[in-house]
Design a protein around this motif. Structure first.
Motif, PDB file in Angstrom:
ATOM      1  N   GLU A 167      30.044  58.576 -62.987  1.00  0.00           N
ATOM      2  CA  GLU A 167      29.931  57.616 -61.642  1.00  0.00           C
ATOM      3  C   GLU A 167      28.718  58.121 -60.796  1.00  0.00           C
ATOM      4  O   GLU A 167      28.195  57.629 -60.052  1.00  0.00           O
ATOM      5  N   VAL A 168      28.639  59.704 -60.486  1.00  0.00           N
ATOM      6  CA  VAL A 168      27.197  60.247 -60.266  1.00  0.00           C
ATOM      7  C   VAL A 168      26.386  60.407 -61.329  1.00  0.00           C
ATOM      8  O   VAL A 168      26.657  61.035 -62.350  1.00  0.00           O
TER       9      VAL A 168
ATOM     10  N   VAL B  79      32.031  57.868 -54.678  1.00  0.00           N
ATOM     11  CA  VAL B  79      32.392  59.097 -54.825  1.00  0.00           C
ATOM     12  C   VAL B  79      32.561  59.633 -53.172  1.00  0.00           C
ATOM     13  O   VAL B  79      33.650  60.223 -52.835  1.00  0.00           O
ATOM     14  N   LEU B  80      31.767  59.426 -52.557  1.00  0.00           N
ATOM     15  CA  LEU B  80      31.606  59.748 -51.108  1.00  0.00           C
ATOM     16  C   LEU B  80      32.969  59.338 -50.091  1.00  0.00           C
ATOM     17  O   LEU B  80      33.510  60.055 -49.509  1.00  0.00           O
TER      18      LEU B  80
ATOM     19  N   ALA C 279      23.084  53.928 -57.418  1.00  0.00           N
ATOM     20  CA  ALA C 279      23.646  54.481 -56.021  1.00  0.00           C
ATOM     21  C   ALA C 279      24.882  54.135 -55.848  1.00  0.00           C
ATOM     22  O   ALA C 279      25.582  54.936 -54.998  1.00  0.00           O
ATOM     23  N   SER C 280      25.377  53.049 -56.423  1.00  0.00           N
ATOM     24  CA  SER C 280      26.820  52.430 -56.174  1.00  0.00           C
ATOM     25  C   SER C 280      27.835  53.538 -56.433  1.00  0.00           C
ATOM     26  O   SER C 280      28.763  53.619 -55.709  1.00  0.00           O
ATOM     27  N   GLY C 281      27.741  54.338 -57.582  1.00  0.00           N
ATOM     28  CA  GLY C 281      28.986  54.918 -57.816  1.00  0.00           C
ATOM     29  C   GLY C 281      28.729  56.353 -57.033  1.00  0.00           C
ATOM     30  O   GLY C 281      29.903  56.869 -56.586  1.00  0.00           O
TER      31      GLY C 281
ATOM     32  N   LEU D 121      26.339  49.410 -50.620  1.00  0.00           N
ATOM     33  CA  LEU D 121      25.739  49.673 -52.087  1.00  0.00           C
ATOM     34  C   LEU D 121      26.835  49.729 -53.272  1.00  0.00           C
ATOM     35  O   LEU D 121      26.506  49.060 -54.268  1.00  0.00           O
ATOM     36  N   HIS D 122      27.940  50.169 -52.937  1.00  0.00           N
ATOM     37  CA  HIS D 122      29.051  49.556 -53.878  1.00  0.00           C
ATOM     38  C   HIS D 122      29.449  48.210 -53.901  1.00  0.00           C
ATOM     39  O   HIS D 122      29.553  47.944 -55.094  1.00  0.00           O
TER      40      HIS D 122
END
Length: 410
Positions: A52-53, A232-233, A226-228, A262-263
């Motif tokens: 995911e990252v 996560v954040l 960047a979406s993943g 972004l997600h």
């Protein structure tokens, strides 16, 4: 048109883990009774997925650790689902769909992954403690066409038509990335790598292409990469990690909502374009219509993913706004609620669609507050859509099924 209702846990009807009284904004008029309901829910708070990252993402400090293995629902996530399930039960009790006591007739069908099965069990336990409601699902690792219709080959999917629809809807992948350049820059500052302007997250050129097997499409570029990371954040925040670990102390709720775009941009590609919506919701949409019209349990729950929720929303042509989140960025436990109502005097039946979420603060603190937003489906005119019209509108937006192999019930 949207009608927003705040639902708060307050004294009143005792249901084990929380209490709730629905405000009059969502309560049915006195001559209307809720007969049946379906819910499409995203699984609970989980640890990050493998990949995911993206590999090679640069940060100024190590990522924080999680209490469970990758992709698994955390104990905090289990508890949050139990709490929101009790709130949902109380809403249905206030509407007369269920009584406050006893074991209700509920069907819960989850996707065949550990996180969705565990989420279904947590929801069942919170909705009806001690009732041992079974969660049905296919064997772990197999493909369920309700939740993964493209992988299942449930429809005759043409990636070339899909890509054309995506590009019409988004303006193309370069344009999509450009629209999010401010959020991408914000994400770079949060990651704190040495040169955020050069991109902390490795990325290919923006593009959408057919998958190798031709059953799906593949997204490349800054939105995919960047979406993943943005997700996560958010998961760090709602999991309740120490503030110093949530984005290394460099984010607040407003920043999380900004990078949440972004997600949400993933769904602008994978579920929002009409062709994608038609195929992604092809099986799910028919299952929902069946749940509303069958003589089975009064409530059917489909425990899936953010793509599951956004696919049905896209087929219905509705957006998903919620306090604390970017529009269409479905939080853990977020749900579409579809209810069938009957006019006591005339016998006429209607369908109402709502979006139920908990804010990041409520999820972090394991609070009982929920937000319920009533949505108006285009083609219906009002939030109370005549049931036959609702079925026609939704069915018209679903791709034909490829074969009888899409049968879903175990």
């Amino acid at each position: 048109m949207k009608t927003k209702t705040w639902i708060r846990g307050i004294g009143g009807v005792c249901l084990g883990v929380g209490v709730l009284v629905a405000s009059m904004a969502h309560a049915a008029p006195s001559r209307l009774v809720v007969e049946r309901a379906a819910m499409v829910i995203r699984h609970g708070i989980r640890a990050p997925l493998d990949g995911e990252v993206p590999t090679g993402t640069r940060t100024a400090a190590p990522w924080p650790t999680w209490p469970v293995a990758e992709s698994r629902v955390t104990p905090h996530g289990v508890r949050a689902l139990e709490i929101v399930a009790a709130q949902d039960r109380a809403l249905f009790v206030s509407q007369g769909l269920f009584s406050a006591n006893g074991c209700p007739a509920v069907r819960i069908h989850s996707n065949s992954s550990d996180r969705t099965i565990a989420s279904g069990a947590a929801y069942a336990n919170g909705f009806a403690p001690g009732c041992h409601i079974a969660v049905d699902h296919r064997p772990i690792g197999t493909i369920d066409p309700i939740f993964e219709p493209l992988r299942a080959g449930a429809t005759t999917f043409d990636p070339a038509l899909a890509i054309a629809s995506i590009n019409r809807d988004t303006g193309g992948m370069v344009a999509l990335a450009n629209r999010h350049r401010v959020a991408l820059a914000t994400l770079g500052r949060i990651l704190g790598c040495a040169q955020p302007d050069d991109g902390c997250v490795p990325t290919d050129a923006p593009a959408v292409t057919p998958s190798a097997d031709g059953r799906e499409i593949v997204l490349a570029g800054p939105i995919r990469a960047a979406s993943g990371v943005a997700q996560v954040l958010l998961l760090q925040e709602v999991q309740g990690l120490p503030r110093s670990d949530v984005g290394w102390g460099r984010v607040d709720l407003a920043t999380l909502q900004q990078i949440g775009t972004l997600h949400a941009a993933l769904f602008a590609v994978f579920t929002h374009p009409p062709y994608m919506a038609a195929h992604q919701a092809a099986v799910l949409g028919r299952e929902v219509l069946g749940a509303l019209s069958s003589p089975g349990p009064r409530l059917t729950v489909f425990m899936g993913h953010d793509t599951t929720v956004t696919a049905l929303a896209s087929a219905l042509r509705v957006e998903l706004p919620a306090p604390g989140y970017a529009t269409n960025d479905v939080p853990p436990g977020g749900a579409l609620l579809i209810e069938r109502l009957r006019d006591r005097q005339t016998g006429a039946r209607f369908v109402r669609v709502s979006y139920r979420t908990q804010s990041p603060a409520a999820l972090r603190q394991l609070g009982r507050e929920t937000s319920l937003t009533t949505l108006t489906v285009p083609g219906c005119g009002t939030a109370l859509c005549p049931a036959a019209r609702f079925a026609r509108v939704l069915t018209a937006h679903l791709a034909p099924l490829a074969s009888a192999g899409t049968k879903t019930r175990p």
